[in-house]
Design an enzyme around this catalytic site. Structure first.
Site, PDB file in Angstrom:
ATOM      1  N   GLY A 184       0.829  -1.200   0.000  1.00  0.00           N
ATOM      2  CA  GLY A 184       0.000   0.000   0.000  1.00  0.00           C
ATOM      3  C   GLY A 184       0.862   1.247   0.000  1.00  0.00           C
ATOM      4  O   GLY A 184       1.590   1.496   0.961  1.00  0.00           O
ATOM      5  N   HIS A 447       9.562  38.023   6.107  1.00  0.00           N
ATOM      6  CA  HIS A 447      10.756  37.611   5.355  1.00  0.00           C
ATOM      7  C   HIS A 447      11.938  37.486   6.309  1.00  0.00           C
ATOM      8  O   HIS A 447      12.135  38.351   7.146  1.00  0.00           O
ATOM      9  CB  HIS A 447      11.073  38.634   4.276  1.00  0.00           C
ATOM     10  CG  HIS A 447      12.357  38.339   3.543  1.00  0.00           C
ATOM     11  ND1 HIS A 447      12.440  37.363   2.570  1.00  0.00           N
ATOM     12  CD2 HIS A 447      13.593  38.878   3.673  1.00  0.00           C
ATOM     13  CE1 HIS A 447      13.685  37.320   2.114  1.00  0.00           C
ATOM     14  NE2 HIS A 447      14.405  38.234   2.763  1.00  0.00           N
TER      15      HIS A 447
END
Length: 468
Positions: A184, A447
């Site tokens: 899976g 930033h």
């Protein structure tokens, strides 16, 4: 005769849906009982799912960083060794802290924890069979079914949690396997496969579909496949498991890819082919509860079943099997019971894969929007063009937005990269307000931060990305 009590609401199941529903119901002034047969509260998520897996993911990431990546930061290491017993012990301690935290919240909110196996009877009576052989009966004004889900077995590889593992056993392997086969290639398989790969195991992932993470945005799948293969996961997509057997201390797994057969020899096999609703203590047929095609309880957007004053939430109602989905459904059910006008909205439901880099999404994939015939625009921005990502040496991946071509309303967001699980949240908030890419693009982002990748991708929809 069993001891009998009355309650405003009885919740069957103490997992993330059930315990959150209990807390919200108690906050709203309802006399609340939560039935849980396990020794601890928290359900699969807290005990053998979300929480312990994230503990091991974090620990294994630290181990791999110390071995392979610290040098790039000017940190010299030598003789790095794995202490697996300590790592597993820490995982168990994290689980214990969380389960004890839920117990504290129950006491704080005066919620009764009915310890035992709950059985729903006609007339909204819930019988609770305790470990001591006694039965306590609760006459509930309202019932919330929160019985969760169980992993799907393969008929030829039944779980023994020794050689053939579910998510539970995969968290408790006592020594690093030489070879772990994962059946899976979805979320659970990739997360736990990544843990044991980092710790030194050869990991082979078998996925029947043409790609890993089937159903996700195709650009994300392509990037994830490339990154995971580079990390060392052996991904076998388009491959069927045709048989398997245990031979002494080995597991042999027969696979077939395009007519070519092969037998894999493994120490352990993790079977992660999906989960199915568990209705433990709920005889839906005799009670007259409506079921869906996969055995899930059918509910409306207020979590009501077809029976009066009986609600159902979480994995028991199907859909995306996510802890945070169950929690929100629990809140909605509790608020509806208390007379509020709450409803579930699944449009803004995020999904996360806690591999590294992380994968997160909300809304529709590009293929889904394309199939709908709706005109759309796409904006995409790579982490490699972000200053903070460079400083962290975490430049893999990107953020991708899909927006309506005419209105700019956000239709989908898909990201693969560092801290994607946290970065997706501002997008989820934007979805709640039917926001646009311009809304995110014109919002000031600090930033230098990874969040600037989100801003730049949103600007990209408008053809206005700055740093690329």
């Amino acid at each position: 005769m069993p001891e009998s009590h009355s309650a405003d609401v009885v919740i069957i199941g103490g997992g993330p849906g059930g315990y959150v529903a209990a807390i919200r119901a108690a906050q709203l002034g309802l006399n609340t009982v939560c039935v849980e047969m396990s020794k601890t509260l928290g359900g699969t998520c807290v005990n053998i799912g979300c929480i312990p897996s994230k503990a091991l993911l974090t620990s294994s990431e630290h181990y791999e960083f110390a071995r392979l990546h610290a040098g790039a930061h000017g940190v010299k290491t030598s003789g790095v060794e794995l202490d697996l017993p300590t790592m597993l012990k820490r995982k168990d301690e994290v689980v214990s802290q969380n389960t004890k935290g839920i117990e504290f919240l129950f006491k704080k909110n005066k919620i009764t924890w009915a310890r035992g196996r709950g059985t729903l009877k006609p007339g909204n009576v819930v019988d609770v069979a305790g470990d001591d052989g006694t039965t306590t009966s609760y006459q509930a004004k309202h019932v919330i079914i929160a019985t969760g889900s169980v992993p799907v077995e393969l008929p030829f590889l039944k779980f023994d949690e020794d050689r053939v593992l579910s998510n539970d056993g995969a968290l408790r392997i006592p020594e690093v396997p030489t070879h772990l086969v994962v059946i899976g290639g979805g979320v659970i398989g990739l997360e736990l496969g990544s843990v044991w790969r980092r710790l030194g195991a050869k990991v082979t992932v078998i996925e029947l579909a043409a790609t890993i993470l089937p159903g996700n945005d195709l650009d994300v799948i392509k990037e994830a496949d490339k990154i995971f293969r580079k990390q060392g996961l052996d991904l076998r997509t388009g491959t069927k498991v045709t048989g398997g057997r245990i031979e002494k201390d080995r597991v042999l797994v027969d696979i077939d890819a395009n007519g070519k057969g092969e037998t894999l020899d493994a120490d352990h096999v993790l079977v992660s082919v999906g989960r199915k609703p568990s209705l433990n203590g709920i005889d839906a047929k005799s009670l007259g509860l409506n079921l869906g095609p996969r055995g899930e309880l059918v509910v409306d957007d207020q979590m009501r079943t077809n029976l009066p004053n009986v609600y159902a939430i979480g994995d028991a109602v199907g859909g995306k099997l996510l802890a945070h989905k169950a929690e929100e459904e629990g809140v909605v059910a509790a608020e509806v019971i208390a007379g509020h006008h709450a409803r579930m909205n699944y449009k803004s439901m995020p999904s996360v894969v806690y591999t590294w880099p992380e994968i997160a999404s909300v809304g529709l994939g590009e293929h889904e929007v394309k199939d709908s015939g709706r005109a759309f625009k796409v904006g995409k921005f790579p982490f490699s063009a972000n200053g903070r990502a460079r400083s962290m040496n975490e430049t893999s991946g990107f953020v991708k937005f899909i927006a309506d071509a005419a209105t700019d309303e956000l239709l989908g967001c898909h990201m693969i990269g560092a801290n994607a699980s946290e970065l997706i949240q501002e997008v989820v908030l934007a979805f709640e307000y039917r926001g646009s890419s311009e809304d995110i693009g014109m919002t000031v982002h600090s930033h230098p931060t990874l969040s600037e990748v989100v801003k730049e991708a949103a600007l990209g929809v408008l053809g206005r990305s700055i740093h690329i």
